[in-house]
Scaffold this active site. Structure first.
Site, PDB file in Angstrom:
ATOM      1  N   SER A  14      41.355  40.761  42.008  1.00 38.38           N
ATOM      2  CA  SER A  14      41.239  42.214  42.020  1.00 38.38           C
ATOM      3  C   SER A  14      40.001  42.633  42.801  1.00 38.38           C
ATOM      4  O   SER A  14      38.872  42.288  42.441  1.00 38.38           O
ATOM      5  CB  SER A  14      41.141  42.737  40.584  1.00 38.38           C
ATOM      6  OG  SER A  14      40.754  44.100  40.614  1.00 38.38           O
ATOM      7  N   MET A  43      42.320  54.453  41.413  1.00 33.10           N
ATOM      8  CA  MET A  43      42.004  55.251  40.213  1.00 33.10           C
ATOM      9  C   MET A  43      41.700  56.685  40.637  1.00 33.10           C
ATOM     10  O   MET A  43      40.982  56.895  41.616  1.00 33.10           O
ATOM     11  CB  MET A  43      40.770  54.676  39.523  1.00 33.10           C
ATOM     12  CG  MET A  43      40.922  53.219  39.131  1.00 33.10           C
ATOM     13  SD  MET A  43      39.400  52.649  38.375  1.00 33.10           S
ATOM     14  CE  MET A  43      39.828  50.959  37.967  1.00 33.10           C
ATOM     15  N   MET A 143      48.559  45.610  30.463  1.00 34.58           N
ATOM     16  CA  MET A 143      47.099  45.739  30.522  1.00 34.58           C
ATOM     17  C   MET A 143      46.493  45.000  29.331  1.00 34.58           C
ATOM     18  O   MET A 143      46.873  45.245  28.176  1.00 34.58           O
ATOM     19  CB  MET A 143      46.682  47.215  30.475  1.00 34.58           C
ATOM     20  CG  MET A 143      46.959  48.008  31.736  1.00 34.58           C
ATOM     21  SD  MET A 143      46.250  47.337  33.251  1.00 34.58           S
ATOM     22  CE  MET A 143      44.501  47.277  32.881  1.00 34.58           C
ATOM     23  N   GLY A 183      40.095  41.222  31.958  1.00 36.55           N
ATOM     24  CA  GLY A 183      39.400  40.212  31.157  1.00 36.55           C
ATOM     25  C   GLY A 183      39.989  38.819  31.262  1.00 36.55           C
ATOM     26  O   GLY A 183      39.711  37.972  30.415  1.00 36.55           O
TER      27      GLY A 183
HETATM   28  C1  DX5 Z   1      40.954  47.567  35.308  1.00 38.01           C
HETATM   29  C2  DX5 Z   1      41.644  47.117  36.558  1.00 38.01           C
HETATM   30  C3  DX5 Z   1      41.569  45.656  36.750  1.00 38.01           C
HETATM   31  C4  DX5 Z   1      40.165  45.130  36.910  1.00 38.01           C
HETATM   32  C5  DX5 Z   1      40.144  43.786  36.258  1.00 38.01           C
HETATM   33  O1  DX5 Z   1      41.304  48.865  35.016  1.00 38.01           O
HETATM   34  O2  DX5 Z   1      43.011  47.474  36.530  1.00 38.01           O
HETATM   35  O3  DX5 Z   1      42.389  45.208  37.812  1.00 38.01           O
HETATM   36  O4  DX5 Z   1      39.727  45.028  38.222  1.00 38.01           O
HETATM   37  O5  DX5 Z   1      38.853  43.311  36.253  1.00 38.01           O
HETATM   38  P1  DX5 Z   1      38.401  42.097  35.331  1.00 38.01           P
HETATM   39  O6  DX5 Z   1      39.231  40.926  35.729  1.00 38.01           O
HETATM   40  O7  DX5 Z   1      36.964  41.943  35.679  1.00 38.01           O
HETATM   41  O8  DX5 Z   1      38.632  42.508  33.922  1.00 38.01           O
END
Ligand code: DX5
Ligand code: ZN
Length: 232
Positions: A14, A43, A143, A183
């Site tokens: 990501s 976002m 999620m 996470g």
């Molecule tokens: C959070 C995003 C994720 C984020 C994950 O809202 O949708 O894609 O980048 O980041 P990590 O892997 O650090 O939790």
């Protein structure tokens, strides 16, 4: 159940956690390290309390890789963004069930454009919210944190949702992948996600961090799930 030798787990770094002052280089590092997809978080500051980036930055990402983009729209009523954001036949477009008044229509528009369509579920949203659109989608994104920020802790209860979804998908003979996002690290969070039935792992801070190179982080992630598959 023994895991089939060709069970393929896709890793989607990501970019939200990447160093934006050298974004092109970070995308190339992920590509060269064997990423399967590049996860792009959009976002709007409305659906989630954060603003990331839009079309111009996504176009720049495209200059640095030919990998499919896994475009995660954390955007209220995202239809207006689709024409500008979704440009390559390999783009995968994921919208949130909670963000679309007419989810079926939005997903149909994505499919009619020839793209893979996905629907994302917040931690508090039940499986039932996507049941009726499963025949239409290629991916369900579960999620594993509340969306909006990188670096949060994995919510273990989400694994039950992954399992229930996997069963529902398999029992009905749909071809839908389950993706987890939030996470996910090269530890039991990745392993349990795969055992629960997900085959796409999104990882931000686990891949882009100051501890190790992108190549090392990708190797660690790949290694942590080697040989694993759904565990039921
Ligand atoms: C959070 C995003 C994720 C984020 C994950 O809202 O949708 O894609 O980048 O980041 P990590 O892997 O650090 O939790
Ligand atoms: Zn995401």
């Amino acid at each position: 159940m023994p895991v089939e030798a060709d069970y393929h787990i896709q890793i989607a770094p990501s970019l939200l956690a990447a160093d934006f002052s050298r974004l092109g280089g970070q995308v190339r590092e992920a590509d060269e390290a064997g990423a399967d997809l590049i996860h792009v978080d959009i976002m709007d500051g409305q659906f989630v309390p954060n603003i990331s980036f839009g079309e111009v930055v996504v176009d720049a990402v495209r200059q640095s890789t030919n990998l499919p983009l896994n475009i995660h729209l954390m955007v209220r009523e995202p239809d207006y963004l689709l024409p500008g954001l979704v440009k390559s036949p390999t783009d995968q477009v994921l919208v949130h069930a909670e963000a679309c008044n007419h989810l079926h229509r939005t997903l149909s528009v994505i499919k009619e454009g020839g793209h893979q369509a996905g629907v994302a579920l917040n931690p508090a949203t039940p499986v039932a919210a996507v049941e009726e659109v499963l025949p239409l989608v290629d991916i369900v994104l579960v999620m594993t944190v509340n969306p909006g920020f990188g670096g949060q802790s994995f919510i273990p209860a989400a694994l039950n949702k992954v399992k229930r979804l996997r069963r529902l998908i398999d029992e009905n003979g749909y071809t839908v992948q389950i993706e987890v996002d939030g996470g996910v690290k090269a530890d039991e969070t990745a392993q349990d996600s795969v055992r629960a039935g997900s085959s796409i792992l999104v990882a931000g801070t686990a891949i882009f961090n100051r501890r190790q190179s992108v190549a090392e982080a990708m190797r660690e992630m790949r290694e942590s799930v080697r040989g694993l598959g759904p565990d039921f």
